[in-house]
Design a protein around this motif. Structure first.
Motif, PDB file in Angstrom:
ATOM      1  N   ILE A  34       5.415  -7.774  -2.091  1.00 11.58           N
ATOM      2  CA  ILE A  34       4.371  -7.481  -1.106  1.00 11.58           C
ATOM      3  C   ILE A  34       4.550  -8.379   0.115  1.00 11.58           C
ATOM      4  N   MET A  35       4.785  -9.664  -0.134  1.00 14.52           N
ATOM      5  CA  MET A  35       4.961 -10.604   0.978  1.00 14.52           C
ATOM      6  C   MET A  35       6.131 -10.188   1.860  1.00 14.52           C
ATOM      7  N   THR A  36       7.210  -9.751   1.233  1.00 15.99           N
ATOM      8  CA  THR A  36       8.369  -9.297   2.000  1.00 15.99           C
ATOM      9  C   THR A  36       8.014  -8.075   2.837  1.00 15.99           C
ATOM     10  N   LYS A  37       7.320  -7.117   2.231  1.00 16.42           N
ATOM     11  CA  LYS A  37       7.000  -5.874   2.926  1.00 16.42           C
ATOM     12  C   LYS A  37       6.019  -6.059   4.069  1.00 16.42           C
ATOM     13  N   VAL A  38       5.066  -6.981   3.923  1.00 21.87           N
ATOM     14  CA  VAL A  38       4.068  -7.176   4.983  1.00 21.87           C
ATOM     15  C   VAL A  38       4.447  -8.309   5.928  1.00 21.87           C
ATOM     16  N   GLY A  39       5.558  -8.982   5.630  1.00 24.91           N
ATOM     17  CA  GLY A  39       6.000 -10.079   6.476  1.00 24.91           C
ATOM     18  C   GLY A  39       5.137 -11.318   6.327  1.00 24.91           C
ATOM     19  N   ALA A  40       4.659 -11.560   5.129  1.00 24.22           N
ATOM     20  CA  ALA A  40       3.768 -12.690   4.872  1.00 24.22           C
ATOM     21  C   ALA A  40       4.542 -13.857   4.257  1.00 24.22           C
ATOM     22  N   SER A  41       4.065 -15.067   4.526  1.00 26.05           N
ATOM     23  CA  SER A  41       4.635 -16.247   3.877  1.00 26.05           C
ATOM     24  C   SER A  41       3.601 -16.929   2.986  1.00 26.05           C
ATOM     25  N   LYS A  42       2.344 -16.466   3.068  1.00 22.02           N
ATOM     26  CA  LYS A  42       1.255 -17.018   2.260  1.00 22.02           C
ATOM     27  C   LYS A  42       0.404 -15.878   1.720  1.00 22.02           C
ATOM     28  N   LEU A  54       1.473   6.516  -0.569  1.00 20.64           N
ATOM     29  CA  LEU A  54       1.073   5.157  -0.887  1.00 20.64           C
ATOM     30  C   LEU A  54       1.367   4.175   0.240  1.00 20.64           C
ATOM     31  N   SER A  55       1.876   4.669   1.350  1.00 22.71           N
ATOM     32  CA  SER A  55       2.167   3.740   2.434  1.00 22.71           C
ATOM     33  C   SER A  55       0.864   3.134   2.903  1.00 22.71           C
ATOM     34  N   ASP A  56       0.871   1.857   3.046  1.00 27.22           N
ATOM     35  CA  ASP A  56      -0.331   1.104   3.376  1.00 27.22           C
ATOM     36  C   ASP A  56      -0.125   0.490   4.753  1.00 27.22           C
ATOM     37  N   ALA A  57      -0.623   1.143   5.788  1.00 28.24           N
ATOM     38  CA  ALA A  57      -0.486   0.681   7.168  1.00 28.24           C
ATOM     39  C   ALA A  57       0.981   0.456   7.529  1.00 28.24           C
ATOM     40  N   GLY A  58       1.840   1.339   7.057  1.00 33.06           N
ATOM     41  CA  GLY A  58       3.249   1.250   7.388  1.00 33.06           C
ATOM     42  C   GLY A  58       4.059   0.303   6.524  1.00 33.06           C
ATOM     43  N   HIS A  59       3.444  -0.303   5.507  1.00 30.23           N
ATOM     44  CA  HIS A  59       4.144  -1.267   4.671  1.00 30.23           C
ATOM     45  C   HIS A  59       4.780  -0.629   3.439  1.00 30.23           C
ATOM     46  N   ASN A  60       4.500   0.612   3.160  1.00 31.55           N
ATOM     47  CA  ASN A  60       5.088   1.351   2.035  1.00 31.55           C
ATOM     48  C   ASN A  60       4.955   0.630   0.705  1.00 31.55           C
ATOM     49  N   LEU A  61       3.745   0.203   0.370  1.00 27.43           N
ATOM     50  CA  LEU A  61       3.505  -0.447  -0.907  1.00 27.43           C
ATOM     51  C   LEU A  61       3.412   0.595  -2.009  1.00 27.43           C
ATOM     52  N   GLU A  64       2.746 -12.540 -16.240  1.00 22.83           N
ATOM     53  CA  GLU A  64       2.508 -13.267 -15.000  1.00 22.83           C
ATOM     54  C   GLU A  64       3.767 -13.258 -14.130  1.00 22.83           C
ATOM     55  N   ALA A  65       4.939 -13.258 -14.763  1.00 25.52           N
ATOM     56  CA  ALA A  65       6.200 -13.194 -14.013  1.00 25.52           C
ATOM     57  C   ALA A  65       6.310 -11.881 -13.232  1.00 25.52           C
ATOM     58  N   THR A  66       5.842 -10.787 -13.838  1.00 29.16           N
ATOM     59  CA  THR A  66       5.861  -9.496 -13.147  1.00 29.16           C
ATOM     60  C   THR A  66       4.927  -9.521 -11.944  1.00 29.16           C
ATOM     61  N   VAL A  67       3.768 -10.124 -12.114  1.00 31.92           N
ATOM     62  CA  VAL A  67       2.818 -10.231 -11.002  1.00 31.92           C
ATOM     63  C   VAL A  67       3.432 -11.070  -9.882  1.00 31.92           C
ATOM     64  N   LYS A  68       4.084 -12.170 -10.249  1.00 34.57           N
ATOM     65  CA  LYS A  68       4.726 -13.008  -9.230  1.00 34.57           C
ATOM     66  C   LYS A  68       5.777 -12.210  -8.459  1.00 34.57           C
ATOM     67  N   LEU A  69       6.546 -11.392  -9.167  1.00 38.00           N
ATOM     68  CA  LEU A  69       7.553 -10.554  -8.516  1.00 38.00           C
ATOM     69  C   LEU A  69       6.898  -9.554  -7.571  1.00 38.00           C
ATOM     70  N   LEU A  70       5.816  -8.924  -8.017  1.00 37.22           N
ATOM     71  CA  LEU A  70       5.109  -7.961  -7.169  1.00 37.22           C
ATOM     72  C   LEU A  70       4.529  -8.645  -5.934  1.00 37.22           C
ATOM     73  N   VAL A  71       3.956  -9.836  -6.097  1.00 32.81           N
ATOM     74  CA  VAL A  71       3.418 -10.576  -4.957  1.00 32.81           C
ATOM     75  C   VAL A  71       4.541 -10.897  -3.979  1.00 32.81           C
ATOM     76  N   SER A  72       5.680 -11.289  -4.508  1.00 33.49           N
ATOM     77  CA  SER A  72       6.834 -11.580  -3.653  1.00 33.49           C
ATOM     78  C   SER A  72       7.278 -10.337  -2.887  1.00 33.49           C
TER      79      SER A  72
END
Length: 92
Positions: A70-78, A25-32, A60-68
């Motif tokens: 993902i942002m950490t893993k890909v180094g995203a702030s937006k 499941l690693s996605d371009a080295g981000h291990n999602l 929706e809280a679970t989705v917010k956690l997953l988005v957070s």
């Protein structure tokens, strides 16, 4: 003793399978993880947290956690940076 021994092998097989599953499941080295990949795809398609929550049958809280996560893993702030990471992963 045989039952315990058999369970030991079963648990090792489960752990090995989970390890292989996570590596695939690693996605371009981000291990999602699988749910994170689905959420990332939804974010890339412009879905809101509410829409993702409804389509994935989770809060929706679970989705917010997953988005957070993902942002950490890909180094995203937006959120848009998640979409860029998804697009890059498709090209690679």
């Amino acid at each position: 003793m045989p039952a315990r021994h058999g369970r030991h092998f079963y648990l090792n097989d489960q752990r090995r399978a989970q390890s292989v599953y996570r590596r695939t499941l690693s996605d371009a080295g981000h291990n999602l993880l699988s749910r994170e990949r689905v959420v990332a795809q939804g974010v890339a398609e412009g879905m809101t947290n509410g829409e993702l929550a409804s389509s994935m049958h989770m809060s929706e809280a679970t989705v917010k956690l997953l988005v957070s996560n993902i942002m950490t893993k890909v180094g995203a702030s937006k959120r848009v940076q998640i979409a860029v990471a998804v697009a890059k992963a498709r090209v690679v």
